[in-house]
Design a protein around this motif. Structure first.
Motif, PDB file in Angstrom:
ATOM      1  N   ALA A 239       1.104  -1.050  -0.022  1.00 62.08           N
ATOM      2  CA  ALA A 239      -0.273   0.069  -0.135  1.00 62.08           C
ATOM      3  C   ALA A 239       0.869   1.342   0.098  1.00 62.08           C
ATOM      4  CB  ALA A 239      -1.159  -0.047   1.193  1.00 62.08           C
ATOM      5  N   ILE A 240       1.873   1.256   0.703  1.00 59.03           N
ATOM      6  CA  ILE A 240       2.955   2.342   0.604  1.00 59.03           C
ATOM      7  C   ILE A 240       3.336   2.572  -0.751  1.00 59.03           C
ATOM      8  CG2 ILE A 240       5.122   3.080   1.387  1.00 59.03           C
ATOM      9  CD1 ILE A 240       4.674   1.590   4.213  1.00 59.03           C
ATOM     10  N   HIS A 241       3.942   1.655  -1.621  1.00 55.72           N
ATOM     11  CA  HIS A 241       4.485   1.735  -2.670  1.00 55.72           C
ATOM     12  C   HIS A 241       3.107   2.366  -3.552  1.00 55.72           C
ATOM     13  CE1 HIS A 241       8.473   0.695  -1.742  1.00 55.72           C
ATOM     14  NE2 HIS A 241       8.131  -0.445  -1.272  1.00 55.72           N
ATOM     15  N   ASN A 242       2.032   1.631  -3.620  1.00 57.32           N
ATOM     16  CA  ASN A 242       0.923   2.124  -4.486  1.00 57.32           C
ATOM     17  C   ASN A 242       0.731   3.599  -4.084  1.00 57.32           C
ATOM     18  OD1 ASN A 242       0.190  -0.221  -5.358  1.00 57.32           O
ATOM     19  ND2 ASN A 242      -1.417  -0.796  -3.943  1.00 57.32           N
ATOM     20  N   PHE A 243       0.693   4.106  -3.031  1.00 59.91           N
ATOM     21  CA  PHE A 243       0.306   5.419  -2.680  1.00 59.91           C
ATOM     22  C   PHE A 243       1.196   6.456  -3.406  1.00 59.91           C
ATOM     23  CE2 PHE A 243       0.862   9.463  -0.025  1.00 59.91           C
ATOM     24  CZ  PHE A 243      -0.659   9.718  -0.071  1.00 59.91           C
ATOM     25  N   PHE A 244       2.486   6.246  -3.135  1.00 60.53           N
ATOM     26  CA  PHE A 244       3.369   7.215  -3.631  1.00 60.53           C
ATOM     27  C   PHE A 244       3.660   7.137  -5.339  1.00 60.53           C
ATOM     28  CE2 PHE A 244       5.171   6.894   0.863  1.00 60.53           C
ATOM     29  CZ  PHE A 244       4.963   8.328   1.078  1.00 60.53           C
TER      30      PHE A 244
ATOM     31  N   GLN B 125       0.487  21.204   4.855  1.00 59.07           N
ATOM     32  CA  GLN B 125       0.376  20.407   3.671  1.00 59.07           C
ATOM     33  C   GLN B 125       0.965  19.073   4.152  1.00 59.07           C
ATOM     34  OE1 GLN B 125       2.247  23.443   1.279  1.00 59.07           O
ATOM     35  NE2 GLN B 125       0.525  23.619  -0.019  1.00 59.07           N
ATOM     36  N   ASN B 126       1.927  19.110   4.709  1.00 60.04           N
ATOM     37  CA  ASN B 126       2.613  17.806   5.094  1.00 60.04           C
ATOM     38  C   ASN B 126       1.622  16.909   5.924  1.00 60.04           C
ATOM     39  OD1 ASN B 126       4.793  16.035   5.559  1.00 60.04           O
ATOM     40  ND2 ASN B 126       5.467  17.167   7.404  1.00 60.04           N
ATOM     41  N   MET B 127       0.927  17.759   6.788  1.00 58.46           N
ATOM     42  CA  MET B 127       0.063  16.624   7.898  1.00 58.46           C
ATOM     43  C   MET B 127      -1.135  16.402   6.939  1.00 58.46           C
ATOM     44  SD  MET B 127      -0.048  18.622  11.778  1.00 58.46           S
ATOM     45  CE  MET B 127      -0.398  20.383  11.199  1.00 58.46           C
ATOM     46  N   VAL B 128      -1.730  17.153   6.062  1.00 60.79           N
ATOM     47  CA  VAL B 128      -2.836  16.641   5.087  1.00 60.79           C
ATOM     48  C   VAL B 128      -2.204  15.441   4.497  1.00 60.79           C
ATOM     49  CG1 VAL B 128      -4.210  17.396   2.920  1.00 60.79           C
ATOM     50  CG2 VAL B 128      -3.771  18.831   5.031  1.00 60.79           C
ATOM     51  N   LEU B 129      -0.901  15.465   3.755  1.00 55.63           N
ATOM     52  CA  LEU B 129      -0.480  14.366   3.093  1.00 55.63           C
ATOM     53  C   LEU B 129      -0.472  13.093   3.869  1.00 55.63           C
ATOM     54  CD1 LEU B 129       0.605  13.700   0.374  1.00 55.63           C
ATOM     55  CD2 LEU B 129       2.945  13.532   1.268  1.00 55.63           C
ATOM     56  N   ILE B 130       0.190  13.279   5.215  1.00 59.05           N
ATOM     57  CA  ILE B 130       0.392  12.120   6.237  1.00 59.05           C
ATOM     58  C   ILE B 130      -1.130  11.452   6.288  1.00 59.05           C
ATOM     59  CG2 ILE B 130       0.821  11.499   8.443  1.00 59.05           C
ATOM     60  CD1 ILE B 130       3.041  13.933   8.430  1.00 59.05           C
ATOM     61  N   GLU B 131      -2.189  12.132   6.495  1.00 57.30           N
ATOM     62  CA  GLU B 131      -3.373  11.721   7.196  1.00 57.30           C
ATOM     63  C   GLU B 131      -4.002  10.967   5.898  1.00 57.30           C
ATOM     64  OE1 GLU B 131      -5.537  15.122   8.704  1.00 57.30           O
ATOM     65  OE2 GLU B 131      -6.171  15.701   6.996  1.00 57.30           O
ATOM     66  N   GLU B 132      -3.692  11.455   4.734  1.00 51.49           N
ATOM     67  CA  GLU B 132      -4.154  10.955   3.554  1.00 51.49           C
ATOM     68  C   GLU B 132      -3.503   9.671   3.412  1.00 51.49           C
ATOM     69  OE1 GLU B 132      -4.311  12.052  -1.329  1.00 51.49           O
ATOM     70  OE2 GLU B 132      -3.998  13.546   0.067  1.00 51.49           O
ATOM     71  N   PHE B 133      -2.261   9.695   3.508  1.00 51.04           N
ATOM     72  CA  PHE B 133      -1.316   8.538   3.267  1.00 51.04           C
ATOM     73  C   PHE B 133      -1.753   7.133   4.447  1.00 51.04           C
ATOM     74  CE2 PHE B 133       3.050   6.828   4.906  1.00 51.04           C
ATOM     75  CZ  PHE B 133       3.276   5.984   3.967  1.00 51.04           C
ATOM     76  N   ILE B 134      -2.238   7.607   5.484  1.00 52.77           N
ATOM     77  CA  ILE B 134      -2.405   6.698   6.524  1.00 52.77           C
ATOM     78  C   ILE B 134      -3.645   6.102   6.248  1.00 52.77           C
ATOM     79  CG2 ILE B 134      -3.041   6.334   8.989  1.00 52.77           C
ATOM     80  CD1 ILE B 134       0.214   6.626   8.490  1.00 52.77           C
ATOM     81  N   VAL B 135      -4.866   6.750   5.748  1.00 56.23           N
ATOM     82  CA  VAL B 135      -6.103   6.260   5.515  1.00 56.23           C
ATOM     83  C   VAL B 135      -6.012   5.322   4.263  1.00 56.23           C
ATOM     84  CG1 VAL B 135      -8.490   7.012   4.575  1.00 56.23           C
ATOM     85  CG2 VAL B 135      -7.520   8.292   6.589  1.00 56.23           C
ATOM     86  N   SER B 136      -5.101   5.775   3.406  1.00 54.73           N
ATOM     87  CA  SER B 136      -4.938   5.029   2.294  1.00 54.73           C
ATOM     88  C   SER B 136      -4.606   3.643   2.487  1.00 54.73           C
ATOM     89  CB  SER B 136      -4.191   5.625   1.062  1.00 54.73           C
ATOM     90  OG  SER B 136      -2.944   5.449   1.156  1.00 54.73           O
ATOM     91  N   ILE B 137      -3.574   3.568   3.462  1.00 57.76           N
ATOM     92  CA  ILE B 137      -2.865   2.071   3.766  1.00 57.76           C
ATOM     93  C   ILE B 137      -4.260   1.334   4.522  1.00 57.76           C
ATOM     94  CG2 ILE B 137      -1.207   1.129   5.331  1.00 57.76           C
ATOM     95  CD1 ILE B 137       0.508   3.569   4.846  1.00 57.76           C
ATOM     96  N   ILE B 138      -4.775   2.116   5.352  1.00 58.73           N
ATOM     97  CA  ILE B 138      -5.852   1.277   6.144  1.00 58.73           C
ATOM     98  C   ILE B 138      -6.899   0.780   5.149  1.00 58.73           C
ATOM     99  CG2 ILE B 138      -7.587   1.380   7.879  1.00 58.73           C
ATOM    100  CD1 ILE B 138      -6.117   3.605   9.505  1.00 58.73           C
ATOM    101  N   GLN B 139      -7.361   1.554   4.240  1.00 63.22           N
ATOM    102  CA  GLN B 139      -8.338   1.081   3.231  1.00 63.22           C
ATOM    103  C   GLN B 139      -7.925  -0.034   2.316  1.00 63.22           C
ATOM    104  OE1 GLN B 139     -11.490   2.395   2.597  1.00 63.22           O
ATOM    105  NE2 GLN B 139     -11.220   3.713   4.390  1.00 63.22           N
ATOM    106  N   TYR B 140      -6.687  -0.039   1.922  1.00 63.22           N
ATOM    107  CA  TYR B 140      -6.068  -0.865   1.228  1.00 63.22           C
ATOM    108  C   TYR B 140      -6.140  -2.214   2.026  1.00 63.22           C
ATOM    109  CZ  TYR B 140      -2.822  -3.764  -1.795  1.00 63.22           C
ATOM    110  OH  TYR B 140      -2.263  -4.579  -2.761  1.00 63.22           O
ATOM    111  N   VAL B 141      -5.505  -2.179   3.353  1.00 63.40           N
ATOM    112  CA  VAL B 141      -5.246  -3.445   4.231  1.00 63.40           C
ATOM    113  C   VAL B 141      -6.684  -3.912   4.499  1.00 63.40           C
ATOM    114  CG1 VAL B 141      -4.569  -4.199   6.420  1.00 63.40           C
ATOM    115  CG2 VAL B 141      -3.161  -2.799   4.865  1.00 63.40           C
ATOM    116  N   LEU B 142      -7.696  -3.190   4.931  1.00 60.63           N
ATOM    117  CA  LEU B 142      -8.982  -3.576   5.247  1.00 60.63           C
ATOM    118  C   LEU B 142      -9.321  -4.552   4.171  1.00 60.63           C
ATOM    119  CD1 LEU B 142     -10.622  -0.776   7.212  1.00 60.63           C
ATOM    120  CD2 LEU B 142     -10.189  -3.087   7.953  1.00 60.63           C
ATOM    121  N   LYS B 143      -9.133  -4.135   2.826  1.00 61.58           N
ATOM    122  CA  LYS B 143      -9.736  -4.730   1.595  1.00 61.58           C
ATOM    123  C   LYS B 143      -8.750  -6.275   1.496  1.00 61.58           C
ATOM    124  CE  LYS B 143      -9.570  -2.769  -2.273  1.00 61.58           C
ATOM    125  NZ  LYS B 143      -9.520  -1.570  -2.706  1.00 61.58           N
TER     126      LYS B 143
END
Ligand code: 4AD
Ligand code: MG
Length: 429
Positions: A134-139, A229-247
């Motif tokens: 998920a980390i690699h996908n996001f970036f 902007q850094n904090m906005v990217l971090i939260e988007e990053f964390i949520v995207s990993i969680i969504q991916y892992v839940l699936k």
């Protein structure tokens, strides 16, 4: 054929190879639980003239022996089983040291090389695999370039007290990397948005459930990006990993008995607390806390218990943060942020905006009693086209621990190196 693919072969004859996970018998029937790394399935062998030889092999099996099974795939309960017609022994296992009984964590850690075959450990490491994916996908989706930083470094990035020194007789000592950040800052002037996922080392002489001496950190650095902007990217990053892992890792999370509803509700934006507000909350619960100091593990747990979402604390005092952190206009504060995980999992991410002014940076280097000559290359980044930039580092094992609901971060990495115990694996006898 893999056990994970059995659904494609119902009523067909297949050949599976794997390790004997468990054995049971009932009259003239033998049940072998076979594990092939992709799953576990039951193989049923009934005695008959045709299966006589296979039956003989079955009588000699021990846990973890390696076998090849042939048989027909049948639907069974919510999954599948194999009606076995043949069984070939590939190797016999000596008596296996890990059984269903309570072994205690020391024994299991000493046998990590075998323990990773167990259901729960296997599930944790599969979740880890999905997190990394998920980390690699996001970036990749965000057009970041992966830049691999070095492991041998000449300088401290995160303070000198946790440095691992590597001594050599043919050149000066170097240190194992505490963070790839400074190298990512250099790369960010070349590629704009960059990230890495690499091993990092901290000689943390504390055995807490959140600290490893060798851990994996995912770091990112972005040009023309400020603290917010850094904090906005971090939260988007964390949520995207969680969504991916839940699936992708739902089955594994269920194996671990994880309460998925707690993860399903994680969404952006995360709550954001100025350091001063976080202190007010803390002092109410713990009057001993001294404003201006860093948070300990218990303080982080207190703050995170106010929310069911990860919470940012930002603008920490400069004195508790690293030399590279940009100073706020308000004296004594820095443009830093930490993300604290819910459920007491502590600091997940540390980051902030970097100091861009060469002279301010030189003063900070001196203030932290670091040797300026080691940082001349880093100061070049301010000499030749300085730019607003920010970044962060996510502790992979901290995230694995939280998402899996683990008691200790040592279970979140295949071969943990923790303070206070032998680094290397022990043979079982
Ligand atoms: O907060 P830290 O020290 O930040 C840095 O190293 C920055 N240079 C990162 C950056 O901005 N590029 O570490 C980042 C994260 C922490 O939030 C924590 O999740 C994890 O790394 N971490 C550890 N994980 C396990 N064991 C340890 N000893 C850890 N130390 C830090
Ligand atoms: Mg930190």
């Amino acid at each position: 054929m893999f056990i994970s693919d059995l659904s494609n072969s119902v009523n067909q004859k297949v050949k599976l190879t794997g390790w004997v996970y468990n054995l049971r018998s009932s009259g003239k029937i033998r049940f072998i639980l076979l594990r092939d790394g992709t799953g576990i399935t039951q193989c049923v062998l009934e005695y008959s003239e045709e299966t006589k030889n296979a039956f003989g092999v079955c009588e000699t099996l021990t846990q973890e022996s390696v076998v090849e099974v042939q048989g027909v795939v049948k639907k069974w309960k919510n999954g599948f089983e194999i009606q076995a017609s043949d069984l070939r022994l590939i190797s016999t296992s000596e008596p296996y040291p890990i059984s269903k009984k309570e072994h205690g964590i020391d024994f299991l850690m000493n046998h990590r090389h075998l323990w990773m075959r167990s259901k729960k450990t296997h599930a944790v490491l599969r979740v880890r695999h999905h997190i990394i994916h998920a980390i690699h996908n996001f970036f990749n989706y965000k057009y970041f370039t992966q830049i691999d930083p070095p492991i041998f470094t000449p300088t401290a990035c995160e303070g000198t007290s946790t440095l691992f020194e590597v001594q050599m007789d043919f050149m000066d000592s170097v240190y194992l990397s505490q963070s790839g950040q400074m190298y990512l800052e250099a790369a960010s002037a070349a590629f704009n948005q960059v990230y890495c996922l690499s091993p990092t080392f901290r000689a943390e002489k504390s055995s807490t459930r959140r600290h490893l001496m060798e851990f994996w950190m995912c770091e990112a650095e972005m040009a023309f990006c400020d603290l917010n902007q850094n904090m906005v990217l971090i939260e988007e990053f964390i949520v995207s990993i969680i969504q991916y892992v839940l699936k992708s890792a739902k089955e594994e999370l269920n194996t671990l008995g994880r309460d998925l509803s707690l993860l399903e509700k994680i969404k952006t934006p995360f709550p954001k607390l100025h350091y001063d507000s976080a202190c007010e909350h803390l002092i109410k619960k713990n009057p001993q806390f001294i404003k201006g100091s860093d948070f300990g593990g218990a303080d982080e747990t207190l703050i995170s218990s106010l929310y069911d979402q990860p919470v940012f604390v930002h603008h920490y005092p400069s004195q508790v943060k690293a030399f590279y952190m940009k100073q706020d206009n308000r004296e004594g504060y820095s443009l830093s942020c930490d993300l604290l995980a819910p459920e007491g999992y502590g600091e997940l991410v540390g980051g902030g905006q970097r100091e861009t002014d060469k002279d301010v940076l030189i003063k900070a280097i001196q203030h932290h009693q670091l040797d300026q000559k080691d940082f001349e290359w880093y100061l070049d980044l301010r000499r030749y086209g300085s730019f607003v930039h920010s970044g962060f580092g996510l502790g992979v094992e901290r995230l694995v621990s939280w998402l899996c609901g683990l008691d200790h971060v040592r279970e979140a990495i295949p071969f943990p190196r923790v303070y206070g115990r032998k680094f290397f694996e022990q043979p079982s006898s």
